[in-house]
Design an enzyme around this catalytic site. Structure first.
Site, PDB file in Angstrom:
ATOM      1  NE  ARG A  70      27.480  72.680  86.619  1.00 26.57           N
ATOM      2  CZ  ARG A  70      26.889  73.584  87.301  1.00 26.57           C
ATOM      3  NH1 ARG A  70      25.698  73.762  87.193  1.00 26.57           N
ATOM      4  NH2 ARG A  70      27.175  74.376  88.434  1.00 26.57           N
ATOM      5  CE1 TYR A 122      26.825  49.884  74.653  1.00 24.68           C
ATOM      6  CE2 TYR A 122      26.039  51.302  76.545  1.00 24.68           C
ATOM      7  CZ  TYR A 122      27.153  50.643  75.839  1.00 24.68           C
ATOM      8  OH  TYR A 122      28.353  51.191  76.108  1.00 24.68           O
ATOM      9  CG  ASP A 194      20.651  53.970  71.984  1.00 24.74           C
ATOM     10  OD1 ASP A 194      21.747  54.309  70.876  1.00 24.74           O
ATOM     11  OD2 ASP A 194      21.364  53.835  73.004  1.00 24.74           O
ATOM     12  CE  LYS A 219      30.018  53.525  71.907  1.00 22.29           C
ATOM     13  NZ  LYS A 219      28.784  52.750  72.334  1.00 22.29           N
TER      14      LYS A 219
HETATM   15  C1  LIG Z   1      28.044  53.144  73.480  1.00 24.24           C
HETATM   16  C2  LIG Z   1      26.599  53.003  73.579  1.00 24.24           C
HETATM   17  C3  LIG Z   1      26.036  53.823  74.206  1.00 24.24           C
HETATM   18  C4  LIG Z   1      26.578  54.715  75.559  1.00 24.24           C
HETATM   19  O1  LIG Z   1      27.462  55.725  75.170  1.00 24.24           O
HETATM   20  P1  LIG Z   1      28.736  56.145  76.050  1.00 24.24           P
HETATM   21  O2  LIG Z   1      29.221  57.318  74.970  1.00 24.24           O
HETATM   22  O3  LIG Z   1      29.671  55.007  76.154  1.00 24.24           O
HETATM   23  O4  LIG Z   1      28.258  56.711  77.122  1.00 24.24           O
HETATM   24  C5  LIG Z   1      24.523  53.897  74.409  1.00 24.24           C
HETATM   25  N1  LIG Z   1      23.810  53.198  73.565  1.00 24.24           N
HETATM   26  C6  LIG Z   1      24.430  52.425  72.521  1.00 24.24           C
HETATM   27  C7  LIG Z   1      23.615  51.572  71.564  1.00 24.24           C
HETATM   28  C8  LIG Z   1      25.664  52.194  72.684  1.00 24.24           C
HETATM   29  O5  LIG Z   1      26.259  51.506  71.623  1.00 24.24           O
END
Ligand SMILES: *Cc1c(COP(=O)(O)O)cnc(C)c1O
Length: 405
Positions: A70, A122, A194, A219
């Site tokens: 962890r 998001y 982000d 992603k």
């Molecule tokens: C998918 C996404 C997230 C969240 O990510 P997860 O891995 O699905 O928890 C946060 N910000 C953006 C812009 C995203 O496309």
């Protein structure tokens, strides 16, 4: 779009965490660094690929300083180092998902703090602020950061943090990150960006003045839609300590196996993105020429509302294209289903092309007037363009568009 986007090495002066401590950072290109990511804990085996360490605990006093997964694991450390290298920063901390990374950052704020947020964040970030952290006394204000007045909101409300996303989802608004950071920094207000849609290959928020650059590695970074992960990158040692603390104190750590998959996935990030971005730029042009299209949004197209900012801060246009069709909700849904090579699904950034119809999917539960305010109409569609052959994608799109003829 030019190939420079993915072949540029990071500037020499950027500290490269992959290099040995004390050695001069090598001027090695990003294509090389994603593949040769330094220490892999392969021991005496000569294994070219790093092993996976599926262990919850470690014998006390080991030379690696590991104690319990962890709070750290060799697979986290390998991925931290390659992500910091791509971002060109001092510290990266990995998490179990993008949302875990967001939770890690927000949990460092306290009751009474205000977060000034871009209004088109998001959806899960919005939900986390409004339905979870609001209960703990954190407040949020939502601002359109493409408007110059937004800079006055920073000065006037003096928030504890500014939370941005650029390009935004699904409208691909591009925010002038340098301008926002230039106002926030002297006031001591940390800015989080982000960076999931662009990735550090295309846009480097920390170089533009941000304190924290957050990416959902689920992603583009992993790129194969088979693992979840998140990362927070920073050059600020205090924030680094805060992220390491959050990882273990809140139990936000990833699994060693997912880190291993993402470490493998990132090796082809520049290759994948080069193909995806070239495909996306071509499909954006194809769509823009169609009579049934109201508008196309693609950051590096000259008709993008923030084209100049996008040219300055993004080395390429990315691989998401958003389109508004002159069509009803039902016609648009039928068109999405008619496509063969674009799977109708949430998520983005994988090698396979996906299509999302916000009105019936991601934003189905959002009130009509909120959708209208955000600019999400029934004919809006978001393409996450993959690595398939461009001619196949173009042909597929052409046959589906005949439905609107
Ligand atoms: C998918 C996404 C997230 C969240 O990510 P997860 O891995 O699905 O928890 C946060 N910000 C953006 C812009 C995203 O496309």
């Amino acid at each position: 779009m030019t190939d420079a986007a993915v072949t540029d090495p990071v500037p020499d002066q950027v500290t490269d965490p992959v290099s040995e401590p004390g050695s001069k950072p090598p001027a090695v290109g990003v294509n090389t660094r994603v593949i040769h990511h330094g220490e892999s804990f392969a021991g005496e085996t000569g294994s070219v690929m790093p092993p996976i360490f599926p262990t919850s605990t470690f014998a006390h006093g080991n030379p690696g300083g590991f104690d319990y997964t962890r709070s750290g694991n060799p697979n986290f450390r390998i991925l931290d180092s390659v992500l910091a290298s791509v971002e060109g920063c001092d510290h990266a901390t990995v998490f179990g998902s993008g949302v875990s990374a967001i939770t890690a950052v927000v949990s460092q704020l306290k009751q009474g703090d205000l977060v000034l947020c871009e209004e088109n964040l998001y959806g899960c970030t919005v939900r986390l602020f409004e339905e979870v952290f609001a209960k703990f006394g954190l407040s949020t204000e939502w601002v359109d950061f493409t408007k110059p007045e937004s800079l006055d909101s920073i000065r006037n409300s003096q928030p504890a943090m500014v939370w941005l996303e650029s390009p935004t989802n699904p409208l691909l608004k591009v925010i002038d990150l340098q301008a926002v950071c230039a106002v926030s920094q002297p006031l001591g207000i940390p800015v989080l960006v982000d960076n999931t849609f662009a990735t550090a290959l295309v846009q480097r928020p920390l170089e533009l003045g941000a304190t924290l650059s957050l990416t959902s590695t689920t992603k583009y970074i992993n790129g194969h839609s088979d693992a979840l992960g998140g990362v927070v990158c920073t050059n600020d040692p205090d924030w680094h300590q805060k992220m390491v603390f959050s990882q273990k104190a809140l139990g936000l750590q990833p699994s060693p196996f997912d880190c291993w998959l993402i470490t493998r996935g990132i090796k082809t990030l520049p290759l994948r993105m080069r193909q995806q971005m070239a495909n996306a730029a071509a499909l954006a042009d194809q769509l823009a020429d169609h009579p049934s299209v109201n508008w196309v949004r693609y950051p590096h197209r000259a008709d993008h509302p923030q084209y100049n900012v996008a040219q300055q801060q993004m080395k390429a246009g990315g691989a998401i294209v958003t389109v508004s069709f002159k069509a009803t909700q039902e016609q648009t849904y039928t068109l999405c289903k008619q496509l063969r090579w674009f799977t109708m699904a949430e998520s983005l950034g994988g090698i396979e092309s996906l299509i999302c119809h916000p009105a019936t999917m991601t934003h189905a539960a959002v009130a009509a007037e909120v959708k209208a305010k955000l600019g999400i109409d029934d004919g809006l569609v978001r393409f996450s363009v993959g690595c398939e052959d461009l001619v196949d994608l173009q042909g597929d799109l052409a046959q589906a568009l005949e439905l609107l003829a």
